[in-house]
Structures are given as structure tokens and as C-alpha cells.
Write a protein that holds these residues in place. Structure first.
Motif, PDB file in Angstrom:
ATOM      1  N   PRO A  18     -76.346   2.686 -43.459  1.00 55.00           N
ATOM      2  CA  PRO A  18     -75.608   2.597 -44.713  1.00 55.00           C
ATOM      3  C   PRO A  18     -76.021   1.391 -45.549  1.00 55.00           C
ATOM      4  O   PRO A  18     -76.202   0.298 -45.047  1.00 55.00           O
ATOM      5  N   ALA A  19     -76.168   1.605 -46.832  1.00 58.93           N
ATOM      6  CA  ALA A  19     -76.525   0.534 -47.765  1.00 58.93           C
ATOM      7  C   ALA A  19     -75.263   0.034 -48.453  1.00 58.93           C
ATOM      8  O   ALA A  19     -74.440   0.813 -48.899  1.00 58.93           O
ATOM      9  N   LEU A  20     -75.124  -1.273 -48.533  1.00 56.92           N
ATOM     10  CA  LEU A  20     -73.951  -1.875 -49.132  1.00 56.92           C
ATOM     11  C   LEU A  20     -73.765  -1.459 -50.583  1.00 56.92           C
ATOM     12  O   LEU A  20     -72.660  -1.266 -51.041  1.00 56.92           O
ATOM     13  N   ALA A  21     -74.866  -1.283 -51.308  1.00 61.55           N
ATOM     14  CA  ALA A  21     -74.775  -0.974 -52.740  1.00 61.55           C
ATOM     15  C   ALA A  21     -74.083   0.357 -52.992  1.00 61.55           C
ATOM     16  O   ALA A  21     -73.362   0.498 -53.958  1.00 61.55           O
ATOM     17  N   ALA A  26     -67.787   4.287 -56.532  1.00 62.92           N
ATOM     18  CA  ALA A  26     -68.599   5.126 -57.414  1.00 62.92           C
ATOM     19  C   ALA A  26     -69.679   5.822 -56.596  1.00 62.92           C
ATOM     20  O   ALA A  26     -70.436   5.180 -55.901  1.00 62.92           O
ATOM     21  N   ASN A  27     -69.738   7.150 -56.668  1.00 60.62           N
ATOM     22  CA  ASN A  27     -70.761   7.859 -55.905  1.00 60.62           C
ATOM     23  C   ASN A  27     -71.790   8.547 -56.791  1.00 60.62           C
ATOM     24  O   ASN A  27     -72.574   9.334 -56.314  1.00 60.62           O
ATOM     25  N   MET A  28     -71.800   8.228 -58.095  1.00 60.12           N
ATOM     26  CA  MET A  28     -72.826   8.751 -58.987  1.00 60.12           C
ATOM     27  C   MET A  28     -73.347   7.607 -59.852  1.00 60.12           C
ATOM     28  O   MET A  28     -72.595   6.720 -60.243  1.00 60.12           O
ATOM     29  N   SER A  29     -74.636   7.642 -60.121  1.00 62.97           N
ATOM     30  CA  SER A  29     -75.237   6.661 -61.019  1.00 62.97           C
ATOM     31  C   SER A  29     -76.386   7.322 -61.764  1.00 62.97           C
ATOM     32  O   SER A  29     -76.760   8.449 -61.460  1.00 62.97           O
ATOM     33  N   THR A  56     -73.723  10.465 -49.052  1.00 59.90           N
ATOM     34  CA  THR A  56     -73.304   9.511 -48.023  1.00 59.90           C
ATOM     35  C   THR A  56     -73.919   8.165 -48.393  1.00 59.90           C
ATOM     36  O   THR A  56     -74.630   8.058 -49.382  1.00 59.90           O
ATOM     37  N   ASP A  57     -73.669   7.153 -47.585  1.00 60.67           N
ATOM     38  CA  ASP A  57     -74.242   5.837 -47.858  1.00 60.67           C
ATOM     39  C   ASP A  57     -75.762   5.829 -47.782  1.00 60.67           C
ATOM     40  O   ASP A  57     -76.408   4.965 -48.351  1.00 60.67           O
ATOM     41  N   THR A  87     -81.894   2.921 -47.304  1.00 59.71           N
ATOM     42  CA  THR A  87     -81.150   1.869 -46.627  1.00 59.71           C
ATOM     43  C   THR A  87     -81.276   0.603 -47.444  1.00 59.71           C
ATOM     44  O   THR A  87     -82.206   0.465 -48.246  1.00 59.71           O
ATOM     45  N   GLY A  88     -80.341  -0.322 -47.268  1.00 62.97           N
ATOM     46  CA  GLY A  88     -80.379  -1.557 -48.025  1.00 62.97           C
ATOM     47  C   GLY A  88     -80.011  -2.745 -47.167  1.00 62.97           C
ATOM     48  O   GLY A  88     -79.277  -2.626 -46.182  1.00 62.97           O
ATOM     49  N   PHE A  89     -80.553  -3.880 -47.545  1.00 60.81           N
ATOM     50  CA  PHE A  89     -80.276  -5.141 -46.867  1.00 60.81           C
ATOM     51  C   PHE A  89     -79.803  -6.119 -47.934  1.00 60.81           C
ATOM     52  O   PHE A  89     -80.566  -6.437 -48.853  1.00 60.81           O
ATOM     53  N   TYR A  90     -78.538  -6.591 -47.823  1.00 60.12           N
ATOM     54  CA  TYR A  90     -77.917  -7.407 -48.856  1.00 60.12           C
ATOM     55  C   TYR A  90     -77.387  -8.716 -48.296  1.00 60.12           C
ATOM     56  O   TYR A  90     -77.100  -8.825 -47.104  1.00 60.12           O
ATOM     57  N   THR A  91     -77.213  -9.684 -49.209  1.00 58.37           N
ATOM     58  CA  THR A  91     -76.566 -10.929 -48.829  1.00 58.37           C
ATOM     59  C   THR A  91     -75.113 -10.634 -48.485  1.00 58.37           C
ATOM     60  O   THR A  91     -74.594  -9.562 -48.812  1.00 58.37           O
TER      61      THR A  91
END
Length: 169
Positions: A18-21, A26-29, A56-57, A87-91
Motif C-alpha cells: 500500500p502507498a501512503l499517497a 479520495a480514490n480518484m485523481s 485499492t492502495d 507502491t510508494g515510500f514516504y516520509t
């Protein structure tokens, strides 16, 4: 380059977390992307306006309308639809991060330019701004020809950049 793209597609779909963003409510952009390519020494440009639905994430169903144009090709327009795994990697605050994505898709277009593709890329996120890029490998169903009757490749690699703001639907 095609082998590298295939490896990224496999890694993106197998090792997604799962990506934090995308874990917000909100599930649409939406996004705007542009790309360029060359064939037989001729260049072309492509512009895409995309709608992303985060099922999903880690899974985004992306639909984008596009137009592809150049001095020696007929203008092509249509719809790309793709299942993008990411996938995402965030602070810890979520203010900055890196996202990886990859997935398969279908292109529905005029001028015998329909086909299937795989895409992969990397996005840097700082606050609400997302800047990134990647590559898309497209295999066309039918042989294509330019304005002058010269055969165009049945497969192409297109590099693209992504500029996205904080907008969501």
C-alpha cells in the motif's frame, strides 16, 4: 529496453504494497502527461489527460484520452485503459516520497493504431506536487504507415513525463 520494461512490470505486480499517497479518502485523481518518440528519423509528440481510479492502495485503473501528432504522421487519438500496480515510500509526515508503478493496458485508437502496451515509471512527490517519468512499450495489432506511405514500426517505446498537482475527485 524491452527486457527492462518487462522486468519492471513483473516487480510492480508481485511486490506491491500500500502507498501512503492513495490511502486518503479520495480514490480518484486526474493527471496530464506528455510523451515523445521517433521512428525512421521522424519525431512525434503525444499528450494524455488521465483519470485514475484507485481500486485499492496498490491498484489504479487508469483511463486516458490521448492525441499523437507529428509532421509526418496522421494525427491519432483515442483511449488508453490500464491496470497500474504501484507502491510508494514516504516520509513519516507523508509530505515527500517516491512512487513506483507498472502495468499492462489496451489502446483503442483511430488510424489502425490500436494495440496493447506495458508501462512503468517513477514519480517523486513533494506536498501536492508529483513529477515523474517512465516508458511505455506499445505493440500494434496492424501495420501502420505514415503520411508518405512508409511503414512505421509495429512496436514502439515511448518515454513520458508526468506533472500532477493535488487535484482529486
Amino acid at each position: 529496453m524491452k527486457k527492462l520494461i518487462s522486468v519492471l512490470l513483473i516487480l510492480g505486480s508481485v511486490f506491491s504494497t500500500p502507498a501512503l499517497a492513495q490511502s486518503s479518502s479520495a480514490n480518484m485523481s486526474y493527471d496530464l502527461s506528455g510523451g515523445f518518440g521517433t521512428y525512421n528519423g521522424n519525431s512525434y509528440t503525444e499528450i494524455d489527460l488521465g483519470l485514475n481510479w484507485y481500486l485499492t492502495d496498490y491498484l489504479n485503473w487508469r483511463n486516458s484520452v490521448f492525441t499523437q501528432f507529428g509532421s509526418s504522421i496522421d494525427t491519432v487519438y483515442g483511449l488508453d485503459t490500464a491496470a497500474i500496480f504501484g507502491t510508494g515510500f514516504y516520509t513519516s509526515s507523508g509530505g515527500a516520497g517516491v512512487e513506483l508503478f507498472a502495468g499492462p493496458g489496451l489502446r483503442f485508437a483511430n488510424e489502425d493504431a490500436s494495440g496493447y502496451f506495458g508501462k512503468a515509471g517513477l514519480i517523486f512527490a513533494i506536498g501536492g506536487l508529483r513529477i515523474g517519468g517512465g516508458a511505455q512499450v506499445t505493440k500494434y495489432y496492424e501495420s501502420r504507415h505514415d503520411k508518405y506511405g512508409y511503414r512505421m514500426p509495429d512496436e514502439e517505446v515511448q518515454y513520458f513525463i508526468i506533472l500532477a498537482g493535488g487535484g482529486s475527485l
